[in-house]
Design an enzyme around this catalytic site. Structure first.
Site, PDB file in Angstrom:
ATOM      1  CB  THR A  87       9.474   9.788  -3.788  1.00  0.00           C
ATOM      2  OG1 THR A  87      10.009   8.553  -3.324  1.00  0.00           O
ATOM      3  CG2 THR A  87      10.482  10.467  -4.712  1.00  0.00           C
ATOM      4  CE  LYS A 162      13.032   7.350  -4.588  1.00  0.00           C
ATOM      5  NZ  LYS A 162      12.792   5.952  -4.422  1.00  0.00           N
ATOM      6  CE  LYS A 237       6.372  11.074  -6.678  1.00  0.00           C
ATOM      7  NZ  LYS A 237       5.841  10.436  -5.478  1.00  0.00           N
TER       8      LYS A 237
HETATM    9  P1  NAD Z   1      -0.022   4.527  -3.361  1.00  0.00           P
HETATM   10  O1  NAD Z   1      -0.752   5.422  -4.304  1.00  0.00           O
HETATM   11  O2  NAD Z   1      -0.246   3.054  -3.405  1.00  0.00           O
HETATM   12  O3  NAD Z   1      -0.329   5.009  -1.833  1.00  0.00           O
HETATM   13  C1  NAD Z   1      -0.555   6.336  -1.450  1.00  0.00           C
HETATM   14  C2  NAD Z   1      -1.699   6.315  -0.428  1.00  0.00           C
HETATM   15  O4  NAD Z   1      -1.905   7.645   0.061  1.00  0.00           O
HETATM   16  C3  NAD Z   1      -3.034   5.845  -1.025  1.00  0.00           C
HETATM   17  O5  NAD Z   1      -3.552   4.756  -0.274  1.00  0.00           O
HETATM   18  C4  NAD Z   1      -3.937   7.081  -0.917  1.00  0.00           C
HETATM   19  O6  NAD Z   1      -5.311   6.768  -0.666  1.00  0.00           O
HETATM   20  C5  NAD Z   1      -3.309   7.797   0.262  1.00  0.00           C
HETATM   21  N1  NAD Z   1      -3.642   9.224   0.323  1.00  0.00           N
HETATM   22  C6  NAD Z   1      -3.684  10.124  -0.688  1.00  0.00           C
HETATM   23  N2  NAD Z   1      -4.018  11.336  -0.198  1.00  0.00           N
HETATM   24  C7  NAD Z   1      -4.168  11.195   1.136  1.00  0.00           C
HETATM   25  C8  NAD Z   1      -4.489  12.089   2.187  1.00  0.00           C
HETATM   26  N3  NAD Z   1      -4.727  13.392   1.956  1.00  0.00           N
HETATM   27  N4  NAD Z   1      -4.575  11.600   3.450  1.00  0.00           N
HETATM   28  C9  NAD Z   1      -4.331  10.281   3.696  1.00  0.00           C
HETATM   29  N5  NAD Z   1      -4.018   9.386   2.730  1.00  0.00           N
HETATM   30  C10 NAD Z   1      -3.939   9.848   1.479  1.00  0.00           C
HETATM   31  O7  NAD Z   1       1.524   4.877  -3.539  1.00  0.00           O
HETATM   32  P2  NAD Z   1       2.792   4.010  -3.038  1.00  0.00           P
HETATM   33  O8  NAD Z   1       3.248   3.133  -4.136  1.00  0.00           O
HETATM   34  O9  NAD Z   1       2.485   3.452  -1.691  1.00  0.00           O
HETATM   35  O10 NAD Z   1       3.884   5.167  -2.917  1.00  0.00           O
HETATM   36  C11 NAD Z   1       3.916   6.077  -1.809  1.00  0.00           C
HETATM   37  C12 NAD Z   1       5.156   6.947  -1.938  1.00  0.00           C
HETATM   38  O11 NAD Z   1       6.319   6.104  -1.961  1.00  0.00           O
HETATM   39  C13 NAD Z   1       5.210   7.790  -3.214  1.00  0.00           C
HETATM   40  O12 NAD Z   1       5.733   9.044  -2.900  1.00  0.00           O
HETATM   41  C14 NAD Z   1       6.133   6.986  -4.118  1.00  0.00           C
HETATM   42  O13 NAD Z   1       6.806   7.797  -5.070  1.00  0.00           O
HETATM   43  C15 NAD Z   1       7.104   6.401  -3.104  1.00  0.00           C
HETATM   44  N6  NAD Z   1       7.768   5.153  -3.537  1.00  0.00           N
HETATM   45  C16 NAD Z   1       7.068   4.143  -4.113  1.00  0.00           C
HETATM   46  C17 NAD Z   1       7.728   2.973  -4.504  1.00  0.00           C
HETATM   47  C18 NAD Z   1       6.966   1.830  -5.126  1.00  0.00           C
HETATM   48  O14 NAD Z   1       7.619   0.901  -5.648  1.00  0.00           O
HETATM   49  N7  NAD Z   1       5.643   1.814  -5.095  1.00  0.00           N
HETATM   50  C19 NAD Z   1       9.111   2.861  -4.309  1.00  0.00           C
HETATM   51  C20 NAD Z   1       9.795   3.897  -3.679  1.00  0.00           C
HETATM   52  C21 NAD Z   1       9.115   5.045  -3.308  1.00  0.00           C
END
Ligand code: NAD
Length: 290
Positions: A87, A162, A237
């Protein structure tokens, strides 16, 4: 298919695992996370992307997405598809699509709803922006990771859908919670409140499916001490992204703005961080009218 998966956090890890379990060859990269089951790890995002037919990203924000896209796009095979499921802001989604298309690659923004439970079960909903051809190439993978895909139009439109949806969700959750707190103070029983509103014109997903009052309506995070679920921080966010987008195009969003201010205070000045976004209800219950 040969797939690269960049960003193996709470959402990315189960999505990558499901693709591997379905028989695809998945190479992952993450700056911190451990490898999910069935996924081989590369030493860099570019190394993971080299030779992949589809490169999937699931990253925290638009700035990181732009940086990762800058690394992977030059490494991608001719005609490969970049599928971003994060997102992020609409402007970053459109900028990354332009970068990918300028190199002859397909590009899709495909943010999800359904949370960690949906990622784990492979029942996410994907809101997709991008070309028909890129979507056709990625569709078999979306079918594994999700239960529903809606093609919303050209690049950036998945992110637009979204943030519009989540702006409505944030505003209706605030409205539902403040109404419960008002009902409490008026001496109206919460079950009676639910029975009336969930079958009347005040109904919404926030009331009917995710009721913020414990012990009332279907089981929800309210019944689990407001452990997320969908964390208030993530709602903040998405609300901020909606306001950024509204400002960029000059759209009036007074309810979105008000909901953003409520979640900002809750997460940044009070005890909302790490709690479910429906914990707005105990927050209002504990407050006097200002
Ligand atoms: P998270 O923080 O658990 O995962 C993000 C991952 O990206 C981490 O493991 C981090 O180490 C990695 N990362 C950061 N910078 C990086 C880079 N330069 N190269 C490679 N890896 C890198 O977050 P999440 O909960 O998995 O969410 C991911 C996305 O999904 C976000 O944009 C969030 O808004 C969206 N989202 C989350 C949910 C939820 O319920 N968690 C629901 C819908 C959408």
């Amino acid at each position: 298919m040969k797939i690269a998966f960049i960003g193996l956090g709470n959402m990315g890890a189960p999505m990558a695992r499901n693709l591997a379990a379905a028989g695809h060859e998945v190479t992952g990269f993450d700056t911190a996370a451990a490898p999910p089951e069935g996924v081989a790890m590369a030493a860099s995002a570019a190394e993971a992307a080299a030779g992949a037919e589809v490169v999937i990203t699931m990253l925290p924000n638009g700035e990181i997405l732009r940086a990762v896209a800058g690394d992977v796009i030059p490494a991608m095979a001719d005609g490969a598809v970049l599928l971003d499921c994060s997102t992020v802001d609409v402007a970053s989604a459109r900028a990354v699509a332009e970068m990918a298309e300028a190199r002859g690659h397909g590009s899709l923004d495909a943010p999800v709803s359904g949370g960690i439970g949906g990622a784990d079960a492979g029942t996410l909903t994907f809101m997709v922006g991008g070309s028909d051809a890129a979507l056709a190439a990625a569709a078999p993978l979306l079918d594994i990771m999700g239960a529903r895909t809606v093609h919303c139009g050209p690049a950036g439109n998945g992110q637009a859908a979204k943030i519009c949806n989540n702006m409505i969700l944030g505003a209706t959750m605030v409205a539902t919670c403040e109404a419960f707190a008002l009902a409490d103070k008026l001496g109206l029983d919460r079950q009676a409140m639910f029975d009336v509103v969930s079958t009347s014109s005040g109904q919404s997903w926030s009331m009917n499916t995710y009721c913020p009052a414990p012990g009332v309506g279907p089981t929800s995070p309210a019944d689990n001490g407001y452990a997320p679920g969908f964390a208030a921080d993530l709602m903040l966010k998405d609300l901020r992204l909606s306001q950024e987008a509204a400002e960029a195009v000059g759209a009036p969003t007074p309810m979105g703005q008000a909901a953003t201010a409520e979640y900002e205070a809750f997460v940044e000045a009070e005890d909302g961080r790490g709690r479910d976004f429906s914990a707005m209800l105990p927050r209002f219950s504990g407050k006097a009218r200002g």
